[in-house]
Design an enzyme around this catalytic site. Structure first.
Site, PDB file in Angstrom:
ATOM      1  N   ASN A   9       1.037  -1.539  -0.244  1.00  0.00           N
ATOM      2  CA  ASN A   9       0.125   0.333  -0.121  1.00  0.00           C
ATOM      3  C   ASN A   9       1.015   1.334   0.015  1.00  0.00           C
ATOM      4  O   ASN A   9       0.333   2.331   0.050  1.00  0.00           O
ATOM      5  CB  ASN A   9      -0.593   0.346   0.881  1.00  0.00           C
TER       6      ASN A   9
ATOM      7  N   GLU B  57       1.658   3.587   7.663  1.00  0.00           N
ATOM      8  CA  GLU B  57       0.852   3.675   7.013  1.00  0.00           C
ATOM      9  C   GLU B  57       0.133   4.515   5.667  1.00  0.00           C
ATOM     10  O   GLU B  57       0.244   6.052   6.768  1.00  0.00           O
ATOM     11  CB  GLU B  57      -0.263   2.653   8.047  1.00  0.00           C
TER      12      GLU B  57
ATOM     13  N   HIS C 116       3.549   1.757   2.357  1.00  0.00           N
ATOM     14  CA  HIS C 116       3.957   2.033   3.378  1.00  0.00           C
ATOM     15  C   HIS C 116       5.466   2.358   3.291  1.00  0.00           C
ATOM     16  O   HIS C 116       6.302   1.618   2.305  1.00  0.00           O
ATOM     17  CB  HIS C 116       3.282   1.595   4.595  1.00  0.00           C
TER      18      HIS C 116
END
Ligand code: GLP
Length: 243
Positions: free
Chosen positions: A136, A143, A138
């Site tokens: 994603n 995050e 990160h």
């Protein structure tokens, strides 16, 4: 600014990352390494260990700061990032134990410890920060949505990250829900960054990192602003990049 290397095999990826880190360990004394866990740097660590054993490359003047650590695992748990680092590097090279730094994950005041860790990392002036990347986008455990001015902090892990990391545990229920991670501030303060990405699952994040709009929803896009980032990719991770 990115320097991009794409290789056919994971072995070549690991070899390139190894060569960059070894050069810094050899030349700069004392040296501060920023280290990462995950499967991506495993081959690099194996080569550093082999090189230490064969060629005597010394880590006596090396200090290390790891990016992140899970919260909630018992001390010594096999999947803690300290265990990972012991298994893959620290137990096999001559780095002094007192030079090894991990984010504190076992105190009553994780917030205060995190702030102190941030100060220590910044004061240490990391020569090279090794990074992997989450599917994603990160970096560390920063995050999507993490402010770009974040410092070391406690993180609630996203479901997709817990799923990605479940392969190291018996089941998803055992994957911690929290971690402590260096923030974007400490990562960006490193003099040099070496980011390793392997496999199709990373392709979109890699494309965003290089070509995407710089935004907090995709943390790795901030790396566009760093002056010295070496991306070491296998062809799958690079598959969405134009030739
Ligand atoms: C974890 C770590 C990250 C790492 C990422 C990718 O989330 N906290 O630092 O970059 O996993 O892991 P892998 O290299 O196993 O794909």
């Amino acid at each position: 600014m990115f320097k991009i290397h794409v290789y056919k095999s994971v072995d070549e990826v690991s070899q390139k990352a190894f060569e960059i880190v070894k050069k810094i360990v050899d030349v700069d004394h004392p040296v501060t390494l920023g280290l990462a866990t995950g499967s991506s740097p495993v081959g690099m660590y194996a080569r550093l260990v082999e090189d230490h054993e064969k060629n005597g490359t010394s880590y006596k003047q090396v200090s290390s700061y790891n990016l992140d650590e899970y919260v909630g695992l018992p001390k010594g748990h096999l999947q803690s990032y300290l265990s990972f680092m012991n298994e893959n590097l620290f137990d096999y090279v001559d780095i002094p134990r007192q030079n090894i730094h991990m984010p504190s994950a076992h105190s009553d005041d994780l917030k205060k410890d995190a702030q102190e860790y941030s100060k220590a990392v910044l004061a240490a002036h990391v020569d090279v920060q090794v990074l992997g990347i989450g599917s994603n986008g990160h970096i560390g455990f920063n995050e999507p949505g993490t402010p770009f001015d974040s410092i070391t902090h406690v993180v609630a892990l996203k479901e997709e990250t817990r799923q990605d990391n479940a392969r190291f545990f018996n089941s998803i229920d055992e994957v911690p829900e929290y971690a402590v991670s260096m923030g974007i501030t400490e990562i960006m303060a490193a003099k040099k960054i070496v980011l390793i990405a392997i496999g199709n699952k990373k392709a979109l994040a890699v494309k965003e990192m290089i070509h995407g709009k710089i935004r907090e929803e995709v943390p790795c896009t901030i790396l566009q602003k760093h002056p010295d980032v070496v991306l070491i990719l296998d062809k799958e991770a690079a598959s969405l990049l134009d030739d």
